[in-house]
Design a protein around this motif. Structure first.
Motif, PDB file in Angstrom:
ATOM      1  N   LYS A  66       0.919  -1.281  -0.330  1.00 45.55           N
ATOM      2  CA  LYS A  66       0.031   0.164   0.200  1.00 45.55           C
ATOM      3  C   LYS A  66       1.177   0.975   0.019  1.00 45.55           C
ATOM      4  CE  LYS A  66      -3.361   2.215   3.107  1.00 45.55           C
ATOM      5  NZ  LYS A  66      -2.444   2.908   4.439  1.00 45.55           N
ATOM      6  N   GLU A 101       2.187   1.931  -3.117  1.00 51.35           N
ATOM      7  CA  GLU A 101       1.689   2.174  -3.918  1.00 51.35           C
ATOM      8  C   GLU A 101       0.847   1.163  -4.959  1.00 51.35           C
ATOM      9  OE1 GLU A 101       2.019   6.183  -6.223  1.00 51.35           O
ATOM     10  OE2 GLU A 101       3.107   7.050  -4.047  1.00 51.35           O
ATOM     11  N   HIS A 121      -1.841  -1.084  -6.670  1.00 52.77           N
ATOM     12  CA  HIS A 121      -3.158  -0.585  -6.115  1.00 52.77           C
ATOM     13  C   HIS A 121      -3.912  -2.521  -6.533  1.00 52.77           C
ATOM     14  CE1 HIS A 121      -3.044   3.205  -4.524  1.00 52.77           C
ATOM     15  NE2 HIS A 121      -2.412   2.866  -5.696  1.00 52.77           N
ATOM     16  N   LYS A 133       2.773   2.219 -12.087  1.00 57.65           N
ATOM     17  CA  LYS A 133       1.400   2.717 -11.644  1.00 57.65           C
ATOM     18  C   LYS A 133       0.281   2.385 -12.490  1.00 57.65           C
ATOM     19  CE  LYS A 133       0.156   6.672  -8.666  1.00 57.65           C
ATOM     20  NZ  LYS A 133       0.108   7.978  -8.606  1.00 57.65           N
TER      21      LYS A 133
END
Length: 168
Positions: free
Chosen positions: A30, A33, A35, A85
């Motif tokens: 987490k 980042e 997800h 990301k």
């Protein structure tokens, strides 16, 4: 999804230990980042087994505390949150719906030894080693001094945010 496999009998793998380490992995992901739903295998071994794995995979014939086997490929000096990301993974990196990040091999025997050496709790040492390994799975490294200056503070930031300090 975190899979755990205990292949040693020197240190008891309690529900409390697994809970702390699973929460540590989830928290580190987490904080970095990540997800996607992820898959990580966590293998508990003793010093002899990790020595064999270290020798076989790295050509180093000695016990170590933790080994990381990332499944993702990272470009030079990049880490997960810089490269992936907004990336859409294909079946090469997925197990069903889960992104396969890799494997963590943790010597509980070495973690116990180091917790005594560094005068903090076994749980804190095991959590530190797991954070260290998760960061490796996400592309961090510490071979070069520049990389070490990036990775070491990140490990401590994550542990501090989890309230797992060196005094614990």
């Amino acid at each position: 999804m975190i899979y755990a496999d205990n292949r040693q009998d020197k240190i008891e793998v309690t529900d409390e230990l697994k809970d702390i380490l699973f929460r540590t992995i989830e928290f580190a992901l987490k904080e970095e980042e990540v997800h996607e739903n992820c898959e990580i295998s966590l293998l508990f071994v003793d010093n002899e087994e990790i020595r064999e794995i270290n020798k076989e995979n790295r050509g180093i014939d000695r016990a170590t505390d933790v080994l990381s086997f990332p499944m993702l490929d990272y470009e030079d000096k990049k880490v997960y949150k810089e490269m992936y990301k907004d990336f859409k993974f294909d079946a090469t990196y997925l197990d069903g719906e889960n992104l396969v990040l890799g494997d963590i091999v943790l010597s509980l025997e070495k973690a116990m030894e180091q917790s005594k050496e560094f005068n903090h709790s076994f749980f804190r040492e095991a959590a530190y080693l797991v954070v260290h390994s998760v960061l490796h799975l996400l592309g961090y490294d510490h071979i070069e001094e520049e990389d070490k200056k990036r990775m070491r503070p990140r490990e401590e930031e994550i542990l501090k945010a989890m309230e797992l300090t060196r005094e614990d």
